[in-house]
Design a protein around this motif. Structure first.
Motif, short mmCIF file in Angstrom:
data_model
loop_
_atom_site.label_atom_id
_atom_site.label_comp_id
_atom_site.label_asym_id
_atom_site.label_seq_id
_atom_site.Cartn_x
_atom_site.Cartn_y
_atom_site.Cartn_z
N SER A 148 0.85 -1.18 0.00
CA SER A 148 0.00 0.00 0.00
C SER A 148 0.89 1.24 0.00
O SER A 148 1.73 1.43 0.89
CB SER A 148 -0.89 -0.01 1.25
N GLN A 149 0.73 2.11 -1.00
CA GLN A 149 1.53 3.31 -1.06
C GLN A 149 1.25 4.21 0.14
O GLN A 149 2.15 4.87 0.68
CB GLN A 149 1.25 4.07 -2.37
N GLU A 150 -0.01 4.19 0.58
CA GLU A 150 -0.38 4.97 1.76
C GLU A 150 0.39 4.51 2.99
O GLU A 150 0.88 5.33 3.77
CB GLU A 150 -1.89 4.81 2.00
N LYS A 151 0.52 3.18 3.16
CA LYS A 151 1.25 2.64 4.31
C LYS A 151 2.75 2.89 4.18
O LYS A 151 3.43 3.15 5.18
CB LYS A 151 0.98 1.14 4.43
N LEU A 152 3.29 2.81 2.97
CA LEU A 152 4.70 3.09 2.76
C LEU A 152 5.04 4.51 3.23
O LEU A 152 6.05 4.74 3.92
CB LEU A 152 5.07 2.93 1.29
N LEU A 153 4.19 5.45 2.86
CA LEU A 153 4.41 6.83 3.28
C LEU A 153 4.27 6.98 4.79
O LEU A 153 5.02 7.72 5.43
CB LEU A 153 3.41 7.75 2.57
N GLU A 154 3.31 6.26 5.35
CA GLU A 154 3.08 6.33 6.80
C GLU A 154 4.30 5.87 7.58
O GLU A 154 4.64 6.44 8.63
CB GLU A 154 1.87 5.45 7.16
N TYR A 155 5.00 4.84 7.08
CA TYR A 155 6.18 4.31 7.76
C TYR A 155 7.47 4.98 7.32
O TYR A 155 8.56 4.57 7.73
CB TYR A 155 6.30 2.80 7.53
N GLY A 156 7.35 5.98 6.46
CA GLY A 156 8.54 6.71 6.01
C GLY A 156 9.41 5.91 5.06
O GLY A 156 10.64 6.03 5.07
N LEU A 157 8.80 5.08 4.22
CA LEU A 157 9.53 4.24 3.28
C LEU A 157 9.40 4.79 1.87
O LEU A 157 8.35 5.34 1.50
CB LEU A 157 8.99 2.80 3.32
N ASP A 158 10.46 4.65 1.09
CA ASP A 158 10.41 5.11 -0.30
C ASP A 158 10.36 3.93 -1.25
O ASP A 158 10.30 2.77 -0.82
CB ASP A 158 11.60 6.03 -0.60
N VAL A 159 10.42 4.22 -2.54
CA VAL A 159 10.29 3.17 -3.54
C VAL A 159 11.48 2.20 -3.49
O VAL A 159 11.34 1.00 -3.79
CB VAL A 159 10.13 3.77 -4.95
N THR A 160 12.65 2.69 -3.09
CA THR A 160 13.81 1.81 -2.93
C THR A 160 13.58 0.80 -1.82
O THR A 160 13.87 -0.39 -1.95
CB THR A 160 15.08 2.63 -2.64
N THR A 166 10.09 -11.32 8.35
CA THR A 166 9.12 -10.23 8.45
C THR A 166 8.22 -10.43 9.67
O THR A 166 8.04 -11.53 10.16
CB THR A 166 8.26 -10.14 7.18
N THR A 167 7.64 -9.32 10.14
CA THR A 167 6.79 -9.33 11.33
C THR A 167 5.33 -9.11 10.95
O THR A 167 5.00 -8.89 9.78
CB THR A 167 7.22 -8.24 12.31
N GLU A 168 4.48 -9.12 11.96
CA GLU A 168 3.06 -8.83 11.72
C GLU A 168 2.88 -7.39 11.23
O GLU A 168 1.97 -7.11 10.45
CB GLU A 168 2.27 -9.05 13.00
N LEU A 169 3.74 -6.47 11.69
CA LEU A 169 3.64 -5.09 11.25
C LEU A 169 3.92 -4.99 9.75
O LEU A 169 3.31 -4.17 9.05
CB LEU A 169 4.64 -4.23 12.04
N TYR A 170 4.82 -5.83 9.27
CA TYR A 170 5.09 -5.87 7.83
C TYR A 170 3.82 -6.20 7.06
O TYR A 170 3.58 -5.65 5.98
CB TYR A 170 6.18 -6.90 7.55
N ASP A 171 3.02 -7.10 7.62
CA ASP A 171 1.79 -7.52 6.93
C ASP A 171 0.85 -6.34 6.67
O ASP A 171 0.07 -6.37 5.73
CB ASP A 171 1.05 -8.58 7.74
N THR A 172 0.94 -5.31 7.52
CA THR A 172 0.06 -4.15 7.33
C THR A 172 0.45 -3.34 6.10
O THR A 172 -0.33 -2.50 5.64
CB THR A 172 0.08 -3.24 8.57
N LEU A 173 1.66 -3.56 5.59
CA LEU A 173 2.07 -2.87 4.36
C LEU A 173 1.37 -3.43 3.14
O LEU A 173 1.22 -2.74 2.14
CB LEU A 173 3.59 -3.03 4.16
N LEU A 174 0.98 -4.68 3.23
CA LEU A 174 0.40 -5.34 2.06
C LEU A 174 -0.93 -4.71 1.71
O LEU A 174 -1.78 -4.49 2.57
CB LEU A 174 0.22 -6.83 2.35
N ASN A 175 -1.13 -4.45 0.44
CA ASN A 175 -2.30 -3.72 0.01
C ASN A 175 -3.52 -4.62 -0.07
O ASN A 175 -3.74 -5.32 -1.04
CB ASN A 175 -2.06 -3.06 -1.36
#
Length: 398
Positions: free
Chosen positions: A9-21, A105-114
């Motif tokens: 999820s691009q929304e979640k990536l931004l929320e966690y401060g992650l970029d496309v790299t 990966t952790t459960e928090l990682y799962d929240t990134l999945l769209n």
């Protein structure tokens, strides 16, 4: 805004401060983890085994020159950030070649999945598509699979696997078949596996497939309860097992393994998570590794098991006493001790009971003498004489 970047999820990536790299590196890890990445099992705080994968930094640089990071330090910083943000867990070991870092990966990682993208696509279906029921899609049974129009058929209906259709027949795993990062390469849900005629006609014998589906229906009811999954689950599970060359005898064990994993996570929708985990290749690999580790332990243990030469009990540890007759297995090569033990074992029941009473009295007295007395040669000779007299009393001769 676009919903997804890779499967995240691009929304979640931004929320966690992650970029496309970051997203590309995470996607690399997810796909390589279910492939040939070197695995190692570590135990968590609850002593539960978890599978971690070794991340070789040079491999990332080799596979992803597009990210433009030319130093291993730069990539390590990314993984340090993943750990700090709680998206990954890390275990580091020291080897002859230096330090090795293993990740999972952790459960928090799962929240990134769209999980929203597919739902939004579902909402765009026409009213007529929405009105089609799951039961209608499965109206033609597998047993009567002679449909010239290609209507989807299932064996489940012909065997009446469930008394009523699953309330949420479109499961989490089905709705998100293309959203899970590892799902891009593993196709964990196998949603359309049974619509492929060659899968049944070329790879699977119909009778074997039917038996496997029935076995999964029975096992899932036992582990998760009746109507736990949609009515196509048994046949999908059977196809998944056969495609991965797993014996159907492991069906119940694997479902129990899945149940324990779900219990650990305590999700709001345990059955949905169980369905999703069942078809994940990394979970299946973890199960295989644990089974292999267990088999190795059993094989290692069996090397030290033998038959008691006194009472004939099987699978007795050669470095312990026989639980049935009490014979010290480490003395099995001592003919004198072995002969005495056999004679004691063959005594009549009442005589054996009395011998055991006298023997216990002798042992207690011997222990009461203490180390200093037992070190005395005369004392040891006296005890040896008393033991011989005890044997003679009951007709036992060395």
């Amino acid at each position: 805004m676009r919903f997804s970047v890779f499967a995240y999820s691009q929304e979640k990536l931004l929320e966690y401060g992650l970029d496309v790299t970051d997203a590309l590196i995470l996607d690399w890890f997810a796909n390589f983890f279910i492939g040939k990445m070197e695995k190692r099992i570590f135990k968590d705080s609850s002593d539960n085994p978890k599978i971690f994968g070794w991340v070789k930094i040079s491999k990332i640089m080799e596979d992803l020159p597009v990210i433009g990071i030319t130093s291993e330090k730069g990539i390590r910083r990314r993984f340090d950030a993943f750990v700090e943000k709680g998206l990954m867990q890390r275990e580091t070991v020291i080897t002859q070649g230096g330090k090795r870092s293993y990740y999972r990966t952790t459960e928090l990682y799962d929240t990134l999945l769209n999980t929203k993208a597919a739902e939004r696509q579902e909402s765009k279906k026409t009213d007529s598509d929405k009105s089609i029921k799951i039961s209608q899609r499965n109206s033609t049974t597998f047993a009567k699979n002679k449909n010239p129009q290609g209507t989807k058929t299932t064996y489940a209906d012909s065997e009446n696997y469930f008394e009523s259709p699953q309330r949420n027949s479109t499961t989490f795993a089905e709705r998100n078949e293309n959203t899970y990062a590892q799902g891009n390469s593993s196709s964990y849900a196998l949603n359309d596996s049974l619509t492929n005629d060659s899968l049944v006609t070329d790879s699977l014998k119909i009778s074997e497939f039917k038996n496997s589906a029935v076995a999964f229906n029975n096992a899932s009811e036992k582990i998760f309860g009746k109507n736990a999954f949609d009515e196509s689950f048994p046949e999908k599970a059977a196809a998944f097992f056969m495609q991965n060359k797993i014996k159907i005898e492991s069906a119940e064990i694997y479902l129990e393994f899945i149940r324990k994993r779900v219990t650990e996570k305590k999700p709001s929708n345990p059955r949905g998570l169980a369905y999703r985990l069942f078809f994940q290749n990394d979970i299946l690999q973890e199960f295989r590794n644990l089974q292999s580790e267990l088999s190795e332990k059993v094989a290692e243990t069996e090397k030290y098991l033998s038959v008691c030469p006194v009472c004939g009990k099987e699978k007795v540890n050669v470095y312990a006493s026989c639980p049935k007759c009490g014979f010290d297995m480490t003395t099995a090569n001592d003919d004198e001790k072995l002969g005495i033990a056999r004679k004691i074992w063959n005594l009549p029941p009442e005589k054996k009971r009395l011998f055991k009473i006298d023997e216990e009295k002798f042992i207690r007295r011997k222990l009461s003498l203490g180390f200093a007395s037992l070190a005395d040669k005369n004392t040891r000779e006296q005890l040896k004489t008393e033991m011989s007299e005890l044997y003679k009393k009951y007709g036992i001769e060395a």
